[in-house]
Design a protein around this motif. Sequence first.
Motif, PDB file in Angstrom:
ATOM      1  N   LEU A 174       0.816  -1.211   0.000  1.00 38.90           N
ATOM      2  CA  LEU A 174       0.000   0.000   0.000  1.00 38.90           C
ATOM      3  C   LEU A 174       0.854   1.267   0.000  1.00 38.90           C
ATOM      4  O   LEU A 174       0.556   2.221  -0.719  1.00 38.90           O
ATOM      5  CB  LEU A 174      -0.937  -0.021   1.211  1.00 38.90           C
ATOM      6  N   PHE A 175       1.909   1.287   0.804  1.00 37.57           N
ATOM      7  CA  PHE A 175       2.778   2.458   0.871  1.00 37.57           C
ATOM      8  C   PHE A 175       3.309   2.810  -0.506  1.00 37.57           C
ATOM      9  O   PHE A 175       3.290   3.981  -0.927  1.00 37.57           O
ATOM     10  CB  PHE A 175       3.941   2.188   1.833  1.00 37.57           C
ATOM     11  N   ALA A 204      -6.272  -2.624   4.141  1.00 40.00           N
ATOM     12  CA  ALA A 204      -5.648  -1.695   5.088  1.00 40.00           C
ATOM     13  C   ALA A 204      -5.985  -2.201   6.484  1.00 40.00           C
ATOM     14  O   ALA A 204      -7.056  -1.912   7.021  1.00 40.00           O
ATOM     15  CB  ALA A 204      -6.161  -0.277   4.866  1.00 40.00           C
ATOM     16  N   ASP A 205      -5.070  -2.971   7.059  1.00 41.94           N
ATOM     17  CA  ASP A 205      -5.357  -3.691   8.297  1.00 41.94           C
ATOM     18  C   ASP A 205      -4.946  -2.954   9.565  1.00 41.94           C
ATOM     19  O   ASP A 205      -5.295  -3.371  10.663  1.00 41.94           O
ATOM     20  CB  ASP A 205      -4.657  -5.062   8.277  1.00 41.94           C
ATOM     21  N   THR A 206      -4.190  -1.888   9.432  1.00 45.20           N
ATOM     22  CA  THR A 206      -3.715  -1.165  10.617  1.00 45.20           C
ATOM     23  C   THR A 206      -4.082   0.318  10.495  1.00 45.20           C
ATOM     24  O   THR A 206      -4.351   0.811   9.395  1.00 45.20           O
ATOM     25  CB  THR A 206      -2.183  -1.279  10.750  1.00 45.20           C
ATOM     26  N   PRO A 207      -4.073   1.052  11.604  1.00 44.10           N
ATOM     27  CA  PRO A 207      -4.332   2.496  11.526  1.00 44.10           C
ATOM     28  C   PRO A 207      -3.367   3.216  10.584  1.00 44.10           C
ATOM     29  O   PRO A 207      -3.778   4.133   9.868  1.00 44.10           O
ATOM     30  CB  PRO A 207      -4.160   2.961  12.979  1.00 44.10           C
ATOM     31  N   LEU A 212      -2.664   5.982   5.350  1.00 41.30           N
ATOM     32  CA  LEU A 212      -2.091   6.028   4.008  1.00 41.30           C
ATOM     33  C   LEU A 212      -3.176   5.924   2.942  1.00 41.30           C
ATOM     34  O   LEU A 212      -3.176   6.658   1.955  1.00 41.30           O
ATOM     35  CB  LEU A 212      -1.102   4.868   3.821  1.00 41.30           C
ATOM     36  N   GLN A 213      -4.102   5.007   3.173  1.00 41.39           N
ATOM     37  CA  GLN A 213      -5.159   4.790   2.186  1.00 41.39           C
ATOM     38  C   GLN A 213      -6.083   5.998   2.084  1.00 41.39           C
ATOM     39  O   GLN A 213      -6.513   6.371   0.982  1.00 41.39           O
ATOM     40  CB  GLN A 213      -5.955   3.540   2.553  1.00 41.39           C
ATOM     41  N   THR A 214      -6.380   6.629   3.210  1.00 43.21           N
ATOM     42  CA  THR A 214      -7.197   7.839   3.194  1.00 43.21           C
ATOM     43  C   THR A 214      -6.526   8.924   2.364  1.00 43.21           C
ATOM     44  O   THR A 214      -7.176   9.638   1.588  1.00 43.21           O
ATOM     45  CB  THR A 214      -7.433   8.343   4.627  1.00 43.21           C
TER      46      THR A 214
END
Length: 225
Positions: A174-175, A204-207, A212-214
Amino acid sequence: MKRGLLFPTTLLLLLLLGTIHAQPTPDPLDGGDYAQVYARAQAGGDAVTASRAAAAMTEYRAGGRDWTARAVQAARQATTTRPGDPDAQLALGSALGLQARAGGYTLGALNTAQQARAALDRALSLAPDRPDIQAVLAEWHAGAWAKAGIFSGGNQDRARTLATAAARRAPDTLFVQAHAGIALSLIHDSQARATLTRAATLNADTPLERDLQTQAKRVLEGLKP
């Protein structure tokens, strides 16, 4: 008989240890409490993590210039202690990039931006196959080009090459997809939408990943049709 039993038991133990060591190490920032991570990292002498946490406070929690300054200070400490560590150079380049962005259109901000690029170039020279470094350097070139064109030192072709290479190399990270997509959006490349869409649809499993996804979704929504 005893020797025959010992061998498979020892082999099984070695295999189990190998499996344990093969598990990815959790990112200290995953929990999303970046201020707490920063405090713990500072207390533990982990300057790279401290810099990353302070930068995350700026990027995702609107922490302001104080947090950016902490990110830069910790990263400088990390590169002084471990100049050959690509993660330290990446942290410094990222932190200085945030500082330059906040500085606006000034000579001081331009100088800071050039320092950021130098750190990111060093990071890539130390680890030329790392897609996360490629993606961040791509974003630097794209952002500099979008801000001041040729006068900034940014190169849109370099941004495109780095971003597409990073996205291709790490399709499920994702990053990488987020930062490569942001870089492509800044130079109005046609691949930006697909790359950002990929970032927006990965798990996106973690805050930290959700932050990052937001960010990626926000840029995606701002793209012109």
